[in-house]
Scaffold this active site. Structure first.
Site, mmCIF file in Angstrom:
data_model
loop_
_atom_site.group_PDB
_atom_site.id
_atom_site.type_symbol
_atom_site.label_atom_id
_atom_site.label_comp_id
_atom_site.label_asym_id
_atom_site.label_seq_id
_atom_site.Cartn_x
_atom_site.Cartn_y
_atom_site.Cartn_z
ATOM 1 N N GLU A 36 0.798 -1.232 0.000
ATOM 2 C CA GLU A 36 0.000 0.000 0.000
ATOM 3 C C GLU A 36 0.828 1.279 0.000
ATOM 4 O O GLU A 36 0.282 2.363 -0.206
ATOM 5 C CB GLU A 36 -0.950 -0.002 1.198
ATOM 6 C CG GLU A 36 -2.013 -1.091 1.091
ATOM 7 C CD GLU A 36 -2.757 -1.295 2.399
ATOM 8 O OE1 GLU A 36 -2.347 -0.727 3.427
ATOM 9 O OE2 GLU A 36 -3.746 -2.049 2.383
ATOM 10 N N GLU A 180 -2.866 -5.499 14.397
ATOM 11 C CA GLU A 180 -2.382 -5.336 13.022
ATOM 12 C C GLU A 180 -0.868 -5.176 12.975
ATOM 13 O O GLU A 180 -0.204 -5.718 12.098
ATOM 14 C CB GLU A 180 -3.049 -4.129 12.369
ATOM 15 C CG GLU A 180 -2.623 -3.906 10.927
ATOM 16 C CD GLU A 180 -3.369 -2.775 10.260
ATOM 17 O OE1 GLU A 180 -3.116 -2.540 9.072
ATOM 18 O OE2 GLU A 180 -4.203 -2.132 10.920
#
Length: 205
Positions: A36, A180
């Site tokens: 990303e 995460e």
């Protein structure tokens, strides 16, 4: 009734999405990579490989169903480039040099896409990109892919190292749920857990 309309329509999409700039240069421009941090890049490895896999799956499905595949699908699949750097490593995108990555991208061409199958190339790409993931601030699913691929290569030590990296630094008390990022506080990171499960089933298994 269900799969074929999706496969054929997505194959038509990729045939329309490429820019036809000569043999072996059907470019896919201006995408966000699986990594990303790579935004608005051209000829991203994962995007291009996913397009190739989609087109080939549509052709295979047409053969099973006894229908005519669009003759352009094979042409497009054959001309979408998977780029290489001068050191022989698969290049993440057209202008990629040697920067850090947020998520696995090139390494996904070996699994799950199976576009890269040569073990020497898989190891070369692993050795390069596994050194470009920062210790902090990156999601947990990348390490699971590294572990899975090293396991499939038979490198037990590196597979186990990356397997532990995939979850131990991310466990949150009191229940050990997976955040995460290392030291993160946002449970439950299902993508990271999925990477770990795939590592066990498709790597060690």
């Amino acid at each position: 009734e269900k799969g074929w309309p999706i496969l054929s329509s997505t194959a038509d999409f990729w045939a329309s999405r490429v820019e036809r700039n000569g043999p072996n240069h059907y470019d896919i421009k201006n995408v966000v990579a699986a990594d990303e941090w790579a935004e608005n890049v051209d000829n991203n490895a994962f995007t291009n490989a996913a397009a190739i896999a989609n087109l080939k799956a549509a052709i295979a499905a047409a053969n099973v169903l006894g229908v005519n595949a669009n003759i352009d699908w094979q042409n497009v699949a054959d001309n979408i480039p998977i780029l290489k750097m001068s050191n022989g490593v698969t290049q993440e995108y057209a202008t990629y040099k040697d920067t850090g990555i947020k998520q696995a991208d090139v390494n996904l061409l070996a699994y799950p896409l199976k576009i890269i199958t040569d073990t020497t190339q898989i190891r070369k790409d692993l050795e390069f990109y596994s050194k470009r993931v920062p210790n902090e601030g990156t999601p947990a699913m990348t390490q699971g892919i590294f572990a899975l691929l090293y396991a499939r290569l038979g490198d037990d030590a590196k597979a186990y190292q990356w397997f532990k990296e995939a979850y131990e630094p991310n466990l949150l008390p009191p229940f050990g749920v997976i955040a995460e990022t290392k030291g993160g506080t946002n449970p439950y990171f299902a993508t990271g857990a999925g990477g770990i499960l795939q590592c066990i089933l498709m790597g060690f298994g």
